[in-house]
Design an enzyme around this catalytic site. Structure first.
Site, PDB file in Angstrom:
ATOM      1  N   TYR A   1     -27.385 -36.693   1.385  1.00 35.23           N
ATOM      2  CA  TYR A   1     -28.080 -36.811   0.095  1.00 35.23           C
ATOM      3  C   TYR A   1     -27.078 -36.855  -1.068  1.00 35.23           C
ATOM      4  O   TYR A   1     -27.318 -37.502  -2.080  1.00 35.23           O
ATOM      5  CB  TYR A   1     -29.063 -35.654  -0.108  1.00 35.23           C
ATOM      6  CG  TYR A   1     -30.498 -36.029   0.213  1.00 35.23           C
ATOM      7  CD1 TYR A   1     -31.291 -36.700  -0.717  1.00 35.23           C
ATOM      8  CD2 TYR A   1     -31.061 -35.729   1.445  1.00 35.23           C
ATOM      9  CE1 TYR A   1     -32.599 -37.055  -0.430  1.00 35.23           C
ATOM     10  CE2 TYR A   1     -32.374 -36.072   1.745  1.00 35.23           C
ATOM     11  CZ  TYR A   1     -33.137 -36.739   0.801  1.00 35.23           C
ATOM     12  OH  TYR A   1     -34.431 -37.096   1.086  1.00 35.23           O
TER      13      TYR A   1
ATOM     14  N   GLY B   1     -36.205 -11.976   1.215  1.00 31.51           N
ATOM     15  CA  GLY B   1     -35.433 -11.501   2.361  1.00 31.51           C
ATOM     16  C   GLY B   1     -34.322 -10.553   1.923  1.00 31.51           C
ATOM     17  O   GLY B   1     -34.212 -10.187   0.742  1.00 31.51           O
TER      18      GLY B   1
ATOM     19  N   TYR C   1     -31.327 -22.414  15.475  1.00 26.53           N
ATOM     20  CA  TYR C   1     -30.672 -21.921  14.259  1.00 26.53           C
ATOM     21  C   TYR C   1     -29.366 -22.675  14.016  1.00 26.53           C
ATOM     22  O   TYR C   1     -29.174 -23.263  12.949  1.00 26.53           O
ATOM     23  CB  TYR C   1     -30.422 -20.428  14.422  1.00 26.53           C
ATOM     24  CG  TYR C   1     -29.854 -19.740  13.192  1.00 26.53           C
ATOM     25  CD1 TYR C   1     -30.677 -19.449  12.102  1.00 26.53           C
ATOM     26  CD2 TYR C   1     -28.511 -19.362  13.127  1.00 26.53           C
ATOM     27  CE1 TYR C   1     -30.163 -18.806  10.979  1.00 26.53           C
ATOM     28  CE2 TYR C   1     -28.004 -18.716  12.019  1.00 26.53           C
ATOM     29  CZ  TYR C   1     -28.826 -18.433  10.948  1.00 26.53           C
ATOM     30  OH  TYR C   1     -28.314 -17.794   9.839  1.00 26.53           O
TER      31      TYR C   1
ATOM     32  N   ASN D   1     -37.061 -30.771   2.118  1.00 26.96           N
ATOM     33  CA  ASN D   1     -38.002 -30.582   0.997  1.00 26.96           C
ATOM     34  C   ASN D   1     -37.318 -29.956  -0.215  1.00 26.96           C
ATOM     35  O   ASN D   1     -37.585 -30.348  -1.361  1.00 26.96           O
ATOM     36  CB  ASN D   1     -39.180 -29.694   1.425  1.00 26.96           C
ATOM     37  CG  ASN D   1     -40.154 -30.433   2.335  1.00 26.96           C
ATOM     38  OD1 ASN D   1     -40.266 -31.660   2.264  1.00 26.96           O
ATOM     39  ND2 ASN D   1     -40.855 -29.699   3.185  1.00 26.96           N
TER      40      ASN D   1
HETATM   41  P1  NAD Z   1     -33.866 -12.651   6.047  1.00 30.78           P
HETATM   42  O1  NAD Z   1     -34.611 -12.956   7.284  1.00 30.78           O
HETATM   43  O2  NAD Z   1     -33.869 -11.248   5.544  1.00 30.78           O
HETATM   44  O3  NAD Z   1     -34.344 -13.590   4.850  1.00 30.78           O
HETATM   45  C1  NAD Z   1     -34.825 -14.886   5.027  1.00 30.78           C
HETATM   46  C2  NAD Z   1     -36.015 -15.072   4.096  1.00 30.78           C
HETATM   47  O4  NAD Z   1     -36.498 -16.426   4.224  1.00 30.78           O
HETATM   48  C3  NAD Z   1     -37.191 -14.154   4.431  1.00 30.78           C
HETATM   49  O5  NAD Z   1     -37.691 -13.535   3.272  1.00 30.78           O
HETATM   50  C4  NAD Z   1     -38.214 -15.092   5.051  1.00 30.78           C
HETATM   51  O6  NAD Z   1     -39.539 -14.637   4.893  1.00 30.78           O
HETATM   52  C5  NAD Z   1     -37.922 -16.384   4.320  1.00 30.78           C
HETATM   53  N1  NAD Z   1     -38.341 -17.581   5.068  1.00 30.78           N
HETATM   54  C6  NAD Z   1     -38.055 -17.895   6.354  1.00 30.78           C
HETATM   55  N2  NAD Z   1     -38.628 -19.056   6.683  1.00 30.78           N
HETATM   56  C7  NAD Z   1     -39.281 -19.502   5.581  1.00 30.78           C
HETATM   57  C8  NAD Z   1     -40.068 -20.638   5.309  1.00 30.78           C
HETATM   58  N3  NAD Z   1     -40.314 -21.569   6.234  1.00 30.78           N
HETATM   59  N4  NAD Z   1     -40.586 -20.771   4.052  1.00 30.78           N
HETATM   60  C9  NAD Z   1     -40.355 -19.834   3.103  1.00 30.78           C
HETATM   61  N5  NAD Z   1     -39.633 -18.724   3.316  1.00 30.78           N
HETATM   62  C10 NAD Z   1     -39.107 -18.561   4.547  1.00 30.78           C
HETATM   63  O7  NAD Z   1     -32.371 -13.152   6.286  1.00 30.78           O
HETATM   64  P2  NAD Z   1     -31.085 -12.996   5.382  1.00 30.78           P
HETATM   65  O8  NAD Z   1     -30.090 -12.212   6.151  1.00 30.78           O
HETATM   66  O9  NAD Z   1     -31.435 -12.539   4.023  1.00 30.78           O
HETATM   67  O10 NAD Z   1     -30.569 -14.509   5.344  1.00 30.78           O
HETATM   68  C11 NAD Z   1     -30.786 -15.345   4.221  1.00 30.78           C
HETATM   69  C12 NAD Z   1     -30.118 -16.684   4.449  1.00 30.78           C
HETATM   70  O11 NAD Z   1     -28.719 -16.515   4.661  1.00 30.78           O
HETATM   71  C13 NAD Z   1     -30.656 -17.443   5.661  1.00 30.78           C
HETATM   72  O12 NAD Z   1     -30.734 -18.813   5.356  1.00 30.78           O
HETATM   73  C14 NAD Z   1     -29.592 -17.218   6.716  1.00 30.78           C
HETATM   74  O13 NAD Z   1     -29.555 -18.262   7.652  1.00 30.78           O
HETATM   75  C15 NAD Z   1     -28.331 -17.149   5.872  1.00 30.78           C
HETATM   76  N6  NAD Z   1     -27.288 -16.367   6.559  1.00 30.78           N
HETATM   77  C16 NAD Z   1     -27.390 -15.019   6.669  1.00 30.78           C
HETATM   78  C17 NAD Z   1     -26.414 -14.311   7.351  1.00 30.78           C
HETATM   79  C18 NAD Z   1     -26.462 -12.807   7.489  1.00 30.78           C
HETATM   80  O14 NAD Z   1     -25.590 -12.244   8.141  1.00 30.78           O
HETATM   81  N7  NAD Z   1     -27.404 -12.110   6.884  1.00 30.78           N
HETATM   82  C19 NAD Z   1     -25.333 -14.989   7.933  1.00 30.78           C
HETATM   83  C20 NAD Z   1     -25.286 -16.369   7.827  1.00 30.78           C
HETATM   84  C21 NAD Z   1     -26.260 -17.056   7.120  1.00 30.78           C
END
Ligand code: NAD
Ligand code: UDP
Length: 311
Positions: free
Chosen positions: A160, A11, A146, A100
């Protein structure tokens, strides 16, 4: 050399984290199912002998037949457009997936860092938001898969830790932007920049007075690594840039910096869209010696330069 699992590594944020860890000399095992990430994001690391990729949905248990030191659990779509598309899968990813990944870490004797979010504060009644604030979340709204999923994931981490000895770290990430955001990610920074560069209308949801605090991805990645390697503080900790801007100000900045003549148009505000968002980062400063160093103008310049090469 540490062996580090990064779920969601294909991601936006995950790919920057993989890059930083590889640069630090660590071995990275990236786990992703490409639900919102892309193979292009990890293409540059494929040839690196210290990089491995496992295509896997974290909702299924994962066995890694290798020594593991650390797990960064980032797997979960972050854009409202993506996480609402299959809300049940988003909730499962946050709850079952985090469960998991905690079990993977526990079994391997590894530390796990959970990527939580400012969304745990919901539409906050306290401003700016401190880690002690319990939030104002609609449990049955369209964002709940979410918000509530991430809240339950935090609960799992702390239970945990208290009862089963898991070695956890929890960070609450505020809106993050930068190169490698997907063109169709749907979040405000990429939407505005892509529209401006194409000369298409920029769409403001609501009256544009809602605020967000935007942090550049390199600041976040530095904070994630500092938190993971902190030996005593488990969190939760806010990681965000306290600069606060409303969406009209952001649109005007993007128009000015791209030199675009795009029109501004409005659409209704999505349901449960938070009115204000700004982190209190005094805990991160005290415990991690961390604060962001990239301001919005500098970060937007880099992000605009990136999108100019892809749209
Ligand atoms: P993104 O959507 O670009 O990346 C998320 C990645 O997780 C993707 O590559 C997706 O394919 C993978 N993914 C999703 N569900 C999955 C699953 N069930 N199994 C395996 N892979 C899976 O989003 P991001 O902006 O890079 O966010 C990354 C993390 O940071 C997330 O957990 C998000 O909640 C958290 N976050 C991001 C922001 C932001 O502003 N970007 C803010 C708060 C929290
Ligand atoms: N937003 C907007 N136009 C867009 C995309 C988003 O006005 O094209 C608004 C959205 O309603 C929200 C803010 O920008 O108030 C931030 O939205 P984003 O999806 O980036 O993040 P989140 O709401 O999850 O903080």
């Amino acid at each position: 050399m540490k062996t580090i699992v990064v779920t969601g590594g294909a991601g936006f944020i995950g790919s920057h984290l993989c890059e930083a860890l590889l640069t630090n000399g660590d071995r990275v095992i990236c786990v992703d199912n490409f639900v919102s990430g892309s193979a292009t994001n990890i293409e540059p690391f494929r040839a690196n002998p210290h990089f491995a990729f496992i295509e896997h949905n974290v909702c299924e248990p994962l066995v890694i037949d290798d020594h593991i030191d650390q797990v960064y659990n980032l797997a979960c779509p972050a854009s409202p457009v993506h996480y609402q598309r299959d809300a049940v899968l988003t909730l499962e990813t946050n709850v079952i997936g985090t469960h998991n990944m905690i079990r993977l870490a526990l079994g391997a004797g590894a530390r796990i860092l959970q990527a939580s979010t400012s969304e745990v504060y919901g539409d906050p009644l306290e401003h700016p938001q401190k880690e002690t604030y319990w939030g104002n979340v609609n449990p049955i709204g369209v964002r709940a898969c979410y918000d509530e999923g991430k809240r339950a994931a935090e609960t799992l981490c702390f239970d945990y830790s208290r009862q089963r000895g898991a070695d956890i770290r929890v960070v609450r990430i505020f809106n993050t932007y930068g190169p490698r955001m997907a063109e169709h990610d749907g979040r405000v920074v990429s939407n505005f920049i892509v529209a401006a560069l194409r000369g298409e209308p920029i769409t403001i949801y609501g009256d544009g007075s809602q605020t967000r605090s935007f942090q550049f991805v390199s600041d976040l990645v530095r904070g994630l690594i500092l938190m993971m390697n902190n030996e005593s503080f488990i969190g939760p900790v806010n990681l965000g840039n306290p600069g606060e801007f409303n969406m009209l100000e952001l649109a005007e900045k993007v128009l000015r910096m791209t030199g675009s003549a795009s029109d501004l148009i409005t659409k209704p505000l999505p349901s449960d869209d938070p009115r204000r968002r700004k982190p209190d980062i005094s805990v991160a400063k005290k415990e991690l010696g961390w604060e962001p160093v990239v301001g919005l103008d500098e970060g937007l310049e880099k992000t605009i330069a990136y999108f100019a090469t892809v749209v």
